[in-house]
Scaffold this motif. Structure first.
Motif, mmCIF file in Angstrom:
data_model
loop_
_atom_site.group_PDB
_atom_site.id
_atom_site.type_symbol
_atom_site.label_atom_id
_atom_site.label_comp_id
_atom_site.label_asym_id
_atom_site.label_seq_id
_atom_site.Cartn_x
_atom_site.Cartn_y
_atom_site.Cartn_z
ATOM 1 N N CYS B 135 0.809 -1.224 0.000
ATOM 2 C CA CYS B 135 0.000 0.000 0.000
ATOM 3 C C CYS B 135 0.841 1.273 0.000
ATOM 4 O O CYS B 135 0.480 2.249 -0.650
ATOM 5 C CB CYS B 135 -0.941 0.009 1.187
ATOM 6 S SG CYS B 135 -2.153 -1.298 1.073
ATOM 7 N N LEU B 138 2.367 1.875 -3.474
ATOM 8 C CA LEU B 138 1.265 2.150 -4.393
ATOM 9 C C LEU B 138 0.693 3.535 -4.150
ATOM 10 O O LEU B 138 0.427 4.299 -5.095
ATOM 11 C CB LEU B 138 0.176 1.080 -4.228
ATOM 12 C CG LEU B 138 -0.972 1.171 -5.224
ATOM 13 C CD1 LEU B 138 -0.470 0.925 -6.634
ATOM 14 C CD2 LEU B 138 -2.059 0.157 -4.889
ATOM 15 N N LYS B 142 0.664 6.525 -6.831
ATOM 16 C CA LYS B 142 -0.622 7.101 -7.213
ATOM 17 C C LYS B 142 -0.650 8.611 -6.983
ATOM 18 O O LYS B 142 -1.228 9.353 -7.783
ATOM 19 C CB LYS B 142 -1.759 6.445 -6.435
ATOM 20 C CG LYS B 142 -2.212 5.125 -7.025
ATOM 21 C CD LYS B 142 -3.212 4.422 -6.131
ATOM 22 C CE LYS B 142 -4.544 5.125 -6.106
ATOM 23 N NZ LYS B 142 -5.214 5.095 -7.404
ATOM 24 N N SER B 154 -5.729 1.940 -11.174
ATOM 25 C CA SER B 154 -5.551 1.403 -9.827
ATOM 26 C C SER B 154 -6.621 1.951 -8.885
ATOM 27 O O SER B 154 -7.010 1.283 -7.941
ATOM 28 C CB SER B 154 -4.151 1.702 -9.299
ATOM 29 O OG SER B 154 -3.941 3.084 -9.258
ATOM 30 N N THR B 226 -4.071 2.441 1.177
ATOM 31 C CA THR B 226 -3.548 3.072 -0.034
ATOM 32 C C THR B 226 -4.059 4.498 -0.175
ATOM 33 O O THR B 226 -3.290 5.429 -0.444
ATOM 34 C CB THR B 226 -3.963 2.261 -1.280
ATOM 35 O OG1 THR B 226 -3.630 0.907 -1.071
ATOM 36 C CG2 THR B 226 -3.263 2.767 -2.514
#
Lengths: 350, 349
Positions: B135, B138, B142, B154, B226
């Motif tokens: 997480c 990611l 992101k 995603s 996340t």
């Protein structure tokens, strides 16, 4: 718009909500689903919509039960309309039966000679999603289970909101000893292992619909209370509250007609997520066998049947797909509402 | 600050007593407890060949156990005393680390619980590592690639994980990958022939069994962690100190990793303590779905079997862990964020 006399702020929020397409369409679709659920008896039912027998029309859906003798059958218990339809079709005497699209209710076991339930999906038998392990139609179980889950979540939401708004507003507005006392209560309360205690309670008293709602509300009121406390506390410091106090408004009036409308964003934003968690929780409890007693139609009970009968994948698939669709839509609506009430813009550099 | 934590630790006791007294009373008030179950079993055993199944109905005469034996049993389970007295008996024993005896396994509760711990800890630690290991990177990617194709794709996945509860993910995985495609075993922690396997074989066997449950566990915390990482990093990227750093001529990449990242980890620290709790207590649902013989399944089974000493034992451990986990979260927050001062405003969540 002018009929409702909305203030410009609300109109702006509504416009923003409508501009978020997937949330807006999810909301409409959900509303349609809910409306259909209210009249589920007309769509998924073992009773006929309409029977024409010897020139007379019958509408058995919402009436008292019609014994078989009404339609010239030998028995005095409730008419089996599916058999009646076949009989009328065979006789060809101008009598006819109009059945709902899914001609089964959620409780009857449709057992057939030569096969054992669960039966795979079949258009011929009108079990569009098959039957469960005791031969009940899955569409019917899903639809009525959804209706119960939504009603459950709605009622739970009402309980939580009444408690949360009253206690939360009072905590934020009055502060002092009352605030401190409930802060400690909330602190203690939120340290209870939620699911486990509900399971223990449910294993002890076989829960009815209402007791389950009350038990869950008793353990789940803190979140909204805390948020309401924070936002009431913030609002209380604003000038308009002092102005209202100076004008001589009472506490109830200040909270009810001045502070509450200004905290509406908190209240509204939480609704979809509360509904989703209500459905999730009830399904989980039913899955574990600590929810509503059988034979109440429920998604959780279907899930547990499905995981025990993995050779009948249509059971699990139906429920999982139904849950994914409903929860995704509810969450889309929730995101859109949050976006509409609290638009967040990020700026960053590269 | 110290006084705040001392107060928090002191608050453990009343909370603990509050929770346990509530549940203890409940377990005493109900029919179907261990005595009734024993009576039924004795009646069934005694009724072989004869027709005296009415034993349990009047409790006398036809009963296989004499009144004296029932009294003995009641004394054994502490049912002969008022609820409040037997509660304090029980509490006293808990303080001496004696959780009583399981009515189902007739062995000490602590032994029963201890035998399940390794499995729960394995899943807990694996979930913890996976969650943070997946997480955090990611979330960072992101945030940096906000509104690009990668972010949008995603986001859809994250949103899915957010809307769908982990047990539904678990059930879907079980049906699809284990039952239909038969890629993974259906249930359990290891295979039946586990002891005969080589070391590598053992490791692979555990992995094989753990893959699907871990996906389900991960689904539970994936989305929230996340998004928390992404949003807090984006908040920080928009903050003045990052603007200053970039205005000074610092590379964007360095500004992210050297400045913004550390501050963005602070919100994650608030949930760390709760993750610790999950390490031990696992999840009733996922352990039941995959039939993993861990802590959660034990709790579930003892509830079904009305094995109340074990139920209470698990409640003791899970509520203690929960309480400690919350405090641990606060300590973590104070650790990563030197600005945090607890107890001054009195309004911490």
């Amino acid at each position: 718009m002018s009929v409702l006399n909305l203030n410009p702020q609300t109109i702006k929020q509504l416009k923003r909500f409508r501009s978020i397409k997937r949330g807006y369409w999810s909301a409409i679709l959900l509303a349609v689903l809910l409306a259909l659920c209210l009249v589920a008896e007309l769509l998924v039912n073992s009773r006929a919509l309409m029977v024409s027998y010897e020139g007379e029309l019958y509408f058995p859906t919402y009436t008292a039960m019609n014994p078989g003798s009404t339609f010239g059958l030998e028995y005095a218990y409730e008419t089996n309309y599916r058999e009646l339809r076949e009989k009328f079709e065979g006789e060809d005497e101008g009598n006819w039966v109009l059945m709902p699209p899914v001609p089964y209710n959620a409780f009857e076991n449709d057992l057939r000679i030569g096969s054992y339930p669960p039966a795979a999906p079949s258009f011929e038998d009108q079990h569009y999603l098959g039957t469960d392990t005791t031969g009940r139609d899955i569409v019917a179980r899903l639809v009525y289970g959804f209706r119960i889950a939504i009603a459950f979540s709605g009622l739970l939401l009402t309980f939580n909101y009444v408690a949360g708004i009253i206690i939360g507003c009072a905590m934020g507005y009055f502060g002092g000893a009352f605030d401190l006392l409930f802060q400690r209560v909330i602190e203690i309360w939120s340290n209870i292992p939620f699911l486990y205690v509900i399971m223990i309670v449910a294993s002890v008293v076989v829960p009815s619909f209402l007791t389950l709602v009350i038990v869950m509300a008793a353990l789940g009121w803190m979140q909204l209370t805390w948020n309401m406390r924070t936002s009431t506390y913030k609002e209380k410091g604003r000038e308009y509250v002092s102005a209202a106090q100076a004008l001589g408004a009472g506490n109830v009036r200040i909270i009810g007609s001045h502070i509450l409308p200004n905290t509406i964003a908190v209240i509204v934003t939480f609704v979809p997520f509360s509904i989703a968690s209500g459905i999730t929780f009830l399904t989980a409890l039913d899955y574990l066998g600590f929810g509503l007693p059988p034979p109440t139609p429920s998604w959780g009970e279907l899930l547990s049947q499905g995981t025990n009968q993995l050779q009948a994948p249509w059971i699990v698939t139906s429920v999982v797909v139904a849950m994914v669709i409903v929860l995704l839509m509810v969450t889309y609506v929730g995101e859109a509402i949050r976006e509409a009430f609290d638009p967040k813009q990020f700026t960053y550099y590269e | 600050m110290t006084s705040y934590f001392v107060r928090r630790f002191l608050l453990i006791l009343p909370t603990f007593i509050g929770v346990t007294i509530l549940v203890f009373t409940l377990t005493r008030l109900v029919p179907g407890g261990p005595i009734e179950r024993m009576l039924n079993e004795a009646a069934l055993a005694g009724a072989e060949g004869s027709t005296t199944i009415s034993a349990g109905i009047d409790g006398r005469g036809g009963s296989v156990l004499s009144d004296e034996q029932i009294e003995q049993l009641k004394r054994y389970y502490g049912f002969d005393k008022p609820v409040i007295l037997s509660y304090f008996d029980w509490l006293g024993k808990v303080f001496t680390l004696d959780l009583g005896t399981s009515t189902r396994y007739t062995e000490p509760v602590w032994e029963t619980i201890k035998s399940r711990l390794p499995i729960s800890i394995f899943y807990g630690v694996a979930t913890l590592i996976l969650t943070y290991g997946v997480c955090i990177p990611l979330g960072i990617v992101k945030a940096i690639k906000h509104k690009t194709a990668f972010d949008n794709v995603s986001s859809a996945l994250v949103f899915f994980g957010y809307a769908i509860p982990s047990y539904v993910v678990g059930i879907a995985c079980l049906t699809l990958f284990a039952a239909n495609l038969e890629w993974f075993p259906l249930s359990g922690f290891v295979s039946d022939d586990f002891d005969d396997l080589s070391t590598i074989g053992k490791a692979l066997d555990i992995l094989d069994h753990a893959a699907l449950p871990l996906v389900a566990y991960l689904a539970g915390s994936f989305a929230v962690t996340t998004m928390l990482m992404k949003n807090s990093l984006m908040d920080n990227l928009a903050a003045d100190y990052v603007r200053t750093a970039i205005a000074k001529g610092m590379a964007f990449r360095r500004a992210v990793f050297a400045h913004a990242c550390r501050n963005s980890l602070i919100p994650l620290a608030t949930s760390f303590g709760n993750t610790i709790t999950l390490v031990i207590t696992g999840s009733f649902l996922i352990e039941k779905i995959f039939n993993i013989d861990g802590f959660g399944l034990l709790g579930f089974e003892s509830l079904v079997e009305r094995d109340y000493p074990v139920v209470m034992g698990i409640l003791v451990i899970s509520s203690l862990l929960f309480l400690i986990g919350n405090i641990l979260s606060d300590i973590c927050v104070a650790f990563v964020d030197p600005r945090v001062k607890f107890g001054s405003g009195g309004s911490n969540q």
